[in-house]
Design a protein around this motif. Sequence first.
Motif, PDB file in Angstrom:
ATOM      1  N   ALA A 173       0.819  -1.407   0.122  1.00  0.00           N
ATOM      2  CA  ALA A 173       0.192  -0.101  -0.063  1.00  0.00           C
ATOM      3  C   ALA A 173       0.563   1.318  -0.214  1.00  0.00           C
ATOM      4  O   ALA A 173       0.107   2.642  -0.878  1.00  0.00           O
ATOM      5  N   THR A 174       1.844   1.130   0.501  1.00  0.00           N
ATOM      6  CA  THR A 174       3.128   2.226   0.877  1.00  0.00           C
ATOM      7  C   THR A 174       3.271   3.048  -0.396  1.00  0.00           C
ATOM      8  O   THR A 174       3.162   4.000  -1.145  1.00  0.00           O
ATOM      9  N   GLU A 175       3.800   2.266  -1.874  1.00  0.00           N
ATOM     10  CA  GLU A 175       4.244   1.872  -2.709  1.00  0.00           C
ATOM     11  C   GLU A 175       3.585   2.862  -3.891  1.00  0.00           C
ATOM     12  O   GLU A 175       3.265   3.322  -4.420  1.00  0.00           O
ATOM     13  N   LEU A 176       2.422   1.708  -3.232  1.00  0.00           N
ATOM     14  CA  LEU A 176       1.106   2.233  -4.447  1.00  0.00           C
ATOM     15  C   LEU A 176       0.265   3.932  -4.301  1.00  0.00           C
ATOM     16  O   LEU A 176       0.422   4.106  -5.285  1.00  0.00           O
ATOM     17  N   LEU A 177       0.448   4.121  -3.121  1.00  0.00           N
ATOM     18  CA  LEU A 177       0.134   5.386  -2.925  1.00  0.00           C
ATOM     19  C   LEU A 177       1.173   5.976  -3.460  1.00  0.00           C
ATOM     20  O   LEU A 177       0.345   6.651  -3.118  1.00  0.00           O
ATOM     21  N   ALA A 178       1.881   6.110  -2.986  1.00  0.00           N
ATOM     22  CA  ALA A 178       3.510   6.920  -2.982  1.00  0.00           C
ATOM     23  C   ALA A 178       3.103   7.190  -4.556  1.00  0.00           C
ATOM     24  O   ALA A 178       3.317   8.414  -5.081  1.00  0.00           O
ATOM     25  N   LYS A 179       3.510   6.521  -5.736  1.00  0.00           N
ATOM     26  CA  LYS A 179       3.608   6.060  -7.368  1.00  0.00           C
ATOM     27  C   LYS A 179       2.384   7.251  -7.746  1.00  0.00           C
ATOM     28  O   LYS A 179       2.170   8.519  -7.842  1.00  0.00           O
ATOM     29  N   LEU A 180       0.586   7.100  -6.714  1.00  0.00           N
ATOM     30  CA  LEU A 180      -0.222   7.509  -6.942  1.00  0.00           C
ATOM     31  C   LEU A 180      -0.707   8.754  -6.597  1.00  0.00           C
ATOM     32  O   LEU A 180      -0.234  10.139  -7.267  1.00  0.00           O
ATOM     33  N   ARG A 181       0.521   9.499  -5.587  1.00  0.00           N
ATOM     34  CA  ARG A 181      -0.128  10.747  -5.083  1.00  0.00           C
ATOM     35  C   ARG A 181       1.161  11.154  -6.337  1.00  0.00           C
ATOM     36  O   ARG A 181       0.786  12.865  -7.121  1.00  0.00           O
ATOM     37  N   ASP A 206      -4.691  -0.750 -10.166  1.00  0.00           N
ATOM     38  CA  ASP A 206      -4.451  -2.140 -11.102  1.00  0.00           C
ATOM     39  C   ASP A 206      -4.105  -3.580  -9.585  1.00  0.00           C
ATOM     40  O   ASP A 206      -3.329  -3.264  -9.808  1.00  0.00           O
ATOM     41  N   LEU A 207      -4.977  -3.831  -9.022  1.00  0.00           N
ATOM     42  CA  LEU A 207      -5.066  -4.947  -7.784  1.00  0.00           C
ATOM     43  C   LEU A 207      -4.360  -6.470  -8.624  1.00  0.00           C
ATOM     44  O   LEU A 207      -3.935  -6.328  -7.966  1.00  0.00           O
ATOM     45  N   THR A 208      -4.708  -5.969  -9.525  1.00  0.00           N
ATOM     46  CA  THR A 208      -5.006  -7.644  -9.915  1.00  0.00           C
ATOM     47  C   THR A 208      -3.118  -7.891 -10.294  1.00  0.00           C
ATOM     48  O   THR A 208      -2.198  -8.577 -10.368  1.00  0.00           O
ATOM     49  N   ASN A 209      -2.608  -6.894 -11.148  1.00  0.00           N
ATOM     50  CA  ASN A 209      -1.211  -7.011 -11.118  1.00  0.00           C
ATOM     51  C   ASN A 209      -0.143  -5.718 -10.071  1.00  0.00           C
ATOM     52  O   ASN A 209       0.839  -6.363  -9.992  1.00  0.00           O
ATOM     53  N   GLY A 210      -0.931  -5.238  -8.985  1.00  0.00           N
ATOM     54  CA  GLY A 210      -0.102  -4.454  -8.194  1.00  0.00           C
ATOM     55  C   GLY A 210       0.543  -3.414  -8.452  1.00  0.00           C
ATOM     56  O   GLY A 210       2.135  -2.829  -8.622  1.00  0.00           O
ATOM     57  N   LYS A 211      -0.360  -2.361  -9.543  1.00  0.00           N
ATOM     58  CA  LYS A 211       0.436  -1.143 -10.130  1.00  0.00           C
ATOM     59  C   LYS A 211      -0.549  -0.264 -10.829  1.00  0.00           C
ATOM     60  O   LYS A 211      -1.656  -0.198  -9.782  1.00  0.00           O
ATOM     61  N   VAL A 212      -0.448   0.717 -10.813  1.00  0.00           N
ATOM     62  CA  VAL A 212      -0.935   1.979 -11.388  1.00  0.00           C
ATOM     63  C   VAL A 212      -0.894   2.136 -12.415  1.00  0.00           C
ATOM     64  O   VAL A 212      -0.001   1.767 -12.998  1.00  0.00           O
ATOM     65  N   ARG A 213      -2.063   1.992 -12.618  1.00  0.00           N
ATOM     66  CA  ARG A 213      -2.767   2.744 -14.482  1.00  0.00           C
ATOM     67  C   ARG A 213      -3.511   3.668 -14.759  1.00  0.00           C
ATOM     68  O   ARG A 213      -4.413   3.507 -13.729  1.00  0.00           O
ATOM     69  N   ASN A 214      -3.861   3.870 -16.121  1.00  0.00           N
ATOM     70  CA  ASN A 214      -5.228   4.311 -16.466  1.00  0.00           C
ATOM     71  C   ASN A 214      -6.298   3.532 -16.491  1.00  0.00           C
ATOM     72  O   ASN A 214      -6.592   3.584 -17.040  1.00  0.00           O
ATOM     73  N   ASN A 215      -6.913   4.230 -15.184  1.00  0.00           N
ATOM     74  CA  ASN A 215      -8.431   3.070 -14.746  1.00  0.00           C
ATOM     75  C   ASN A 215      -9.982   3.686 -15.923  1.00  0.00           C
ATOM     76  O   ASN A 215     -10.247   3.100 -15.923  1.00  0.00           O
ATOM     77  N   LEU A 216      -9.546   5.009 -16.132  1.00  0.00           N
ATOM     78  CA  LEU A 216     -11.162   5.560 -17.290  1.00  0.00           C
ATOM     79  C   LEU A 216     -10.839   5.091 -18.454  1.00  0.00           C
ATOM     80  O   LEU A 216     -11.718   3.988 -19.101  1.00  0.00           O
ATOM     81  N   ALA A 217      -8.959   4.322 -19.027  1.00  0.00           N
ATOM     82  CA  ALA A 217      -9.306   3.691 -19.786  1.00  0.00           C
ATOM     83  C   ALA A 217      -9.667   2.239 -20.743  1.00  0.00           C
ATOM     84  O   ALA A 217      -9.698   1.268 -20.813  1.00  0.00           O
ATOM     85  N   ASN A 218      -8.760   1.958 -18.722  1.00  0.00           N
ATOM     86  CA  ASN A 218      -9.247   0.343 -18.614  1.00  0.00           C
ATOM     87  C   ASN A 218     -10.560  -0.569 -18.248  1.00  0.00           C
ATOM     88  O   ASN A 218     -11.027  -1.297 -17.411  1.00  0.00           O
ATOM     89  N   GLY A 219     -11.625   0.752 -17.955  1.00  0.00           N
ATOM     90  CA  GLY A 219     -12.470   0.087 -18.080  1.00  0.00           C
ATOM     91  C   GLY A 219     -13.474   0.090 -17.163  1.00  0.00           C
ATOM     92  O   GLY A 219     -14.322  -0.171 -15.796  1.00  0.00           O
ATOM     93  N   VAL A 220     -12.002   0.729 -15.472  1.00  0.00           N
ATOM     94  CA  VAL A 220     -12.633   0.529 -14.221  1.00  0.00           C
ATOM     95  C   VAL A 220     -13.132   2.552 -13.267  1.00  0.00           C
ATOM     96  O   VAL A 220     -12.730   3.123 -12.927  1.00  0.00           O
ATOM     97  N   ILE A 221     -14.152   2.349 -13.690  1.00  0.00           N
ATOM     98  CA  ILE A 221     -14.740   3.314 -13.295  1.00  0.00           C
ATOM     99  C   ILE A 221     -16.457   3.462 -12.122  1.00  0.00           C
ATOM    100  O   ILE A 221     -16.808   1.822 -11.487  1.00  0.00           O
ATOM    101  N   GLU A 222     -16.127   4.720 -12.114  1.00  0.00           N
ATOM    102  CA  GLU A 222     -17.572   4.877 -10.436  1.00  0.00           C
ATOM    103  C   GLU A 222     -18.224   6.304 -10.838  1.00  0.00           C
ATOM    104  O   GLU A 222     -18.180   6.870 -12.090  1.00  0.00           O
TER     105      GLU A 222
END
Length: 258
Positions: A173-181, A206-222
């Motif tokens: 969580a620490t690494e992913l959150l740092a990348k997101l910020r 991207d919790l399947t692969n454990g990385k940060v990605r463009n979620n809008l392009a990959n269909g992860v929307i709310e």
Amino acid sequence: CARGIDDFALKYFVEAGVIAIRRVKKGDLRRIAQNSGAKVIVSLADMEGDESYNPEDLGECALVEERRVGDWEYMFFEGMAQTRAQTIILRGANEFFLDEVERSLHDSLCVIKRVLESNSVVAGGGSVEVALSVYLDDFARTLGSREQLAIAEFSEALQIIPKVLALNAAKDATELLAKLRVYHNAAQRTEGNDEKKKALKYSGLDLTNGKVRNNLANGVIEPAMSKVKSLKFATEAAITILRIDDSIKLAPPPQQQQ
């Protein structure tokens, strides 16, 4: 029919080649009537004291037949005149599994309903929370009063959502959150027509692969409506708790000794 059908009446249905379905739930009757353009008739009695039926109250359906699915037989209505209704049949190993699938399906349908109501979506996977956190951090530094501390704490609280998402997926969580910020900070500080950096505002987990990605392009929307309401309700709940100055607790009654 919502109730039973007498054997004497069934005889006439069989001779006429008509399918007669008895003990149908009233909710199902209303759905069939609404989709086929029919009208639910409570009684055949007319104003003259006789029994009659108006042909205009009949609905239209291309196909009505009984099919066997699993261990049970179901009536299928296809090609209804008014509305294209869909029925989803869930099959599973046991009732517990089916209950879980039904809840998940209900949640999915509610999400679609919210999207259609709000007519707008946002990127998921913690994208909105981190973007708001970065923005509020920058905004807090522009203030010279004690409000800066409250805004900074609000900003930190927003990071709980992506952190919990990453922990539930057994990711760092620490690494992913740092990348997101870093990504959202770069997106908000971008000036000019750098579209590549501007697209970083859609970055999410991207919790399947454990990385940060463009979620809008990959269909992860709310749904945007749900996101706004959840933030409002959480803020109101926190304010309500902070307004409590004193807590009055009644002492337990003394135990009477035998």
